[in-house]
Structures are given as structure tokens and as C-alpha cells.
Scaffold this motif. Structure first.
Motif, mmCIF file in Angstrom:
data_model
loop_
_atom_site.group_PDB
_atom_site.id
_atom_site.type_symbol
_atom_site.label_atom_id
_atom_site.label_comp_id
_atom_site.label_asym_id
_atom_site.label_seq_id
_atom_site.Cartn_x
_atom_site.Cartn_y
_atom_site.Cartn_z
ATOM 1 N N SER A 294 0.864 -1.176 0.000
ATOM 2 C CA SER A 294 0.000 0.000 0.000
ATOM 3 C C SER A 294 0.898 1.222 0.000
ATOM 4 N N ASP A 295 0.298 2.402 0.119
ATOM 5 C CA ASP A 295 1.093 3.622 0.167
ATOM 6 C C ASP A 295 1.958 3.698 1.420
ATOM 7 N N SER A 296 1.613 2.942 2.436
ATOM 8 C CA SER A 296 2.345 3.034 3.693
ATOM 9 C C SER A 296 3.007 1.730 4.121
ATOM 10 N N THR A 297 2.871 0.675 3.339
ATOM 11 C CA THR A 297 3.386 -0.631 3.749
ATOM 12 C C THR A 297 4.198 -1.276 2.634
ATOM 13 N N THR A 298 5.394 -1.728 2.983
ATOM 14 C CA THR A 298 6.270 -2.420 2.045
ATOM 15 C C THR A 298 6.886 -3.638 2.727
ATOM 16 N N VAL A 299 6.980 -4.744 2.009
ATOM 17 C CA VAL A 299 7.681 -5.911 2.524
ATOM 18 C C VAL A 299 8.925 -6.149 1.669
#
Length: 454
Positions: A294-299
């Protein structure tokens, strides 16, 4: 007795690694790392062009989080206008950028041990008897621009001098003085390096379409914290970063960004902390994947695995066996200036004399961006050196909690005070006392540094 869940933990880590939720730290002054974490501080729903100090944006208004949205000010933390950073050289007409920073400070302990190695085993901050120049850093870079040109070439070179210099040399060569290994200008009577120089990066890049290939000596893509001072929140470093992960590699690394919200890495490197010479015979794979959820979550998951070759130390040639090490990173912005980080690393060294060596750890971070000038953070870490091969104080777990502030009075200055609480717990009742020069199993450290970028 060894932990019977060790093999299961390794298998699980090979599938999912560990995980990290990154902070909303302000981005570093340049992208020295291969990994770009999607950590964006929330504006709490307010327009980005709201004037600082607008009286209409009070607590309970649409901003919801701050007394004013631009500054995010708490009354006891003064607000300020950063403006544009000053640069000594900047970028020339050929697209070459020259810049750097100077960082220095003081780090001590409440055990009263004021020696050249009094803060050990705290990474990078061992010196406790004097103020230190940590990093006098300069870099030159021409980024390969595949967006403007069908095919483009670039390069980057970094050089550093200071108390952190010996810690980022190509010390993977052991006793062999290759590349910058051994470029030390001050040592203790026991031969421990106090100050030195390093060239931690020197590489060429080629970019076309969605591809970029890097060849040379470069920083790793593994982990959350990096060596470069302006890109970390804390003045000290986590145990996982210093004792459980590589710093640099020598080799080839390809990056592919042709899948939406996804970046892939893959390449061949000569083990850990080496440059261009490979008498050691190290041959490992370095790769990973990063995905914006999402715009605020990265893995992000990264791995280094393969033949760790041999090392010459104290006149002996040692078989280093095989290495597997991974780190899985999840970055997330909680909104309203809050952010959280959870990181798990796992490493194992096999095919060596005796039993395999394992190390693993968990780091957690919680940050609050108070306004443009002030941020607060806490880091809680656990690093298990299960076989005593990484830190050198026997098998055991290191627990550390660090609390700190970042003060940024302008766009070029960062001041980072902190206090750090540590405890060592030996695994096999060995009675380990790694702190205060081998006399205690716990210690409280304190210190600060100041960074000037140019």
C-alpha cells in the motif's frame, strides 16, 4: 543442550525470513542503500501546502493529530522552517553529484570505564574516553538515467575517515591487506583499530528500461540499519546490523523494477565485506524482493547464501564453510507521525569444523515525528549468538533498549542524543560478562552525535 526448534526456525526463515516495519524517518541525504523503504509520515489528512502555524488547524480540526499540521508541533518542541539544504558542490552540468557529511560526538557508560575499548561490545561506539570524529565522508556519483536515455552508464565512489572507518573496511580478507583492509591510522597497544579510512563503495552501473546492473564494491541490500550516519535514527547501531549481517560486497547485482510496486534483486558476490580480490574463493548469491502492499506498507526479503570460502588469520588458513543469512523487512506508517519497525534476521554457517554456527535476532522500533525539527524513537533488540561465534563473548543473548531524540534545526544538521540499556544472558551457564571490560553482564550507555551534511 541445543535448542531443538533450530532446524524448524531455519526452514521457516527460508520461506518468510523475519519482518520489519520501518519508521517514518526522514529520508537520508542520498540513496546509498539498495533498499528504499516506503516509510511516509502521514499528514493526517491535511493538505500538503498548509502554511506552518495556521491557526485554523488546531487540535480537533481536520488535522486531528497536531496543533498545526505543517509543523506537527507540540508546544514544548519548537517548530522551525528547514528550507533547502546547503551543498558544497552539488550537481554539475554533467549530472555528477559530490557531497558528504561530518559526524562526531561522545559515547560513554555508567560503569565508569573510560578506555579506548570501554563501551565494547556496542558496535561502532567502543571508545569511551574521548570525543570522537565518527565519519568524515565524501562521495561522488553519477546516476545512470534510464528514464531520459534508452541506455545510460553511471558510477559511485565513497570514502570515509574516522572512528567508524575500520568498521566498514573490507575486513572479510582477514589478515590479507587487500583493498582498504588495514587502512588504520590509530590503534591500541593490543592492535585494536581506533581510527581509519575506507572506500566502502566503488562501482559502475548500467541502466536500460526497467533494468539496472551494478558491478564493483557496494553496500549490502540486507537489513534495516546502514553504516551511513544520516540515514539512521540512532547514534549507535543494532547488534544484528554489526554482528549478524554483511556491510559490503564485491561482485555484480542486477535490479529489475518492471513489475508494478515490486523490485527484484539478484546477483553474484564474493561473500561478505570483500572488494575485488577473491583469493578466499567466496562465491555467494545475493538477492531479494521488495513489494509495496500500500502507500504506507512495504515488505522486503533479502538473502545471501553460498560458499564462504577460506580466510587466513594469525598465519592459519581457516575453512569458512557455507553461509545462509536472510532478513525480511515489513515497513509501515501508522499515521499521524507514528511508525513501527519489526525486524528478524537469521544466519547459519555450515560445513565447518565442529557444529554449525547459528545467530538470529529481533529488532523493534517505534518512532514519533513530532514536527519538522524533532523526532523521538525507541529501539528494543534481541540478538542471540547461539554458538558464540559472532560477538566473541561465548554463547548468549544480548538484550538492548535504546531511547533517543533527533533534533534537526535546519536542513543540514542532525543532533542525536540517546541512552542505551543492555543485558547479556548466557545460554549454557557460562557466566559471560561482556561489559565494562569483562566485569559485568549489564550496562547503561549514553551519548550523542551531531551530523553536518554538505
Amino acid at each position: 543442550m541445543k535448542m531443538d526448534w533450530k532446524a524448524a526456525m531455519l526452514a521457516a526463515a527460508m520461506m518468510v525470513g523475519g519482518s520489519t516495519v520501518a519508521s517514518a524517518q526522514e529520508a537520508g541525504i542520498y540513496d546509498a542503500s539498495q533498499v528504499s523503504y516506503n516509510a511516509i509520515a502521514s499528514d493526517c489528512g491535511c493538505a500538503t501546502d498548509v502554511a506552518c502555524g495556521d491557526t485554523a488547524l488546531t487540535c480537533g480540526s481536520d488535522c486531528g493529530c497536531y496543533s498545526d499540521c505543517c509543523c506537527g508541533g507540540m508546544d514544548w518542541f519548537g517548530c522551525c522552517d528547514h528550507g533547502d539544504p546547503w551543498t558544497l558542490f552539488g550537481e554539475n552540468c554533467c549530472g555528477v553529484t559530490i557531497g558528504g557529511w561530518i559526524s562526531g560526538g561522545y559515547y560513554g557508560n555508567f560503569r565508569g570505564v573510560n578506555t579506548n575499548n570501554g563501551n565494547a561490545p556496542v558496535a561502532f561506539r567502543q571508545i569511551s574516553n574521548a570525543a570522537t570524529l565518527n565519519q568524515a565522508w565524501i562521495y561522488a556519483e553519477k546516476a545512470a538515467d534510464a528514464e531520459t536515455y534508452c541506455f545510460d552508464l553511471g558510477y559511485r565512489v565513497d570514502a570515509v575517515f574516522g572512528a567508524d572507518g575500520p568498521d566498514t573496511q573490507a575486513f572479510g580478507y582477514g589478515d590479507r591487506y587487500r583493498w582498504d583492509n588495514g587502512w588504520n591510522s590509530a590503534t591500541t597497544n593490543a592492535g585494536e583499530a581506533l581510527y581509519g579510512s575506507a572506500i566502502p563503495q566503488a562501482y559502475l552501473t548500467a541502466a536500460w528500461g526497467d533494468w539496472e546492473v551494478k558491478v564493483g564494491h557496494f553496500y549490502t541490500i540486507i537489513g534495516y540499519e546502514v553504516v551511513q550516519a544520516p540515514q539512521n535514527f540512532f547514534a549507535s547501531y543494532a547488534y544484528t546490523m554489526n554482528y549478524g549481517e554483511p556491510f559490503t560486497h564485491g561482485g555484480v547485482l542486477a535490479t529489475y523494477s518492471g513489475i508494478q510496486d515490486t523490485t527484484l534483486w539478484g546477483g553474484y558476490v564474493q561473500g561478505w565485506d570483500t572488494a575485488f580480490d577473491n583469493w578466499e574463493g567466496q562465491a555467494t548469491f545475493l538477492g531479494g524482493i521488495s513489494r509495496d502492499l500500500s502507500d504506507s506498507t512495504t515488505v522486503t526479503w533479502a538473502v545471501n547464501a553460498g560458499d564462504w570460502g577460506k580466510t587466513r588469520s594469525n598465519g592459519m588458513v581457516n575453512n569458512n564453510g557455507n553461509i545462509y543469512m536472510n532478513s525480511f523487512v515489513l515497513t509501515h506508517d501508522l499515521g499521524c507521525g507514528y511508525s513501527y519497525v519489526f525486524q528478524h534476521d537469521l544466519g547459519v554457517q555450515t560445513n565447518i569444523p565442529g557444529e554449525a554456527a547459528y545467530w538470529y535476532g529481533v529488532n523493534q522500533y517505534f518512532f514519533k515525528e513530532i514536527n519538522d525539527c524533532w523526532s523521538a524513537g525507541i529501539r528494543a533488540e534481541w540478538f542471540c549468538d547461539e554458538d558464540g561465534t559472532r560477538v566473541g563473548n561465548g554463547p548468549g543473548s544480548y538484550y538492548a533498549t535504546t531511547v533517543g531524540l533527533n533534533w534537526k534545526p535546519n536542513a543540514n544538521v542532525i543532533v542525536r542524543p540517546e541512552i542505551r540499556f543492555e543485558k547479556f544472558d548466557d545460554i549454557y551457564n557460562g557466566g559471560g560478562t561482556p561489559y565494562a571490560e569483562g566485569t559485568h553482564d549489564d550496562c547503561v550507555f549514553y551519548g550523542f552525535d551531531a551530523i553536518l551534511t554538505f
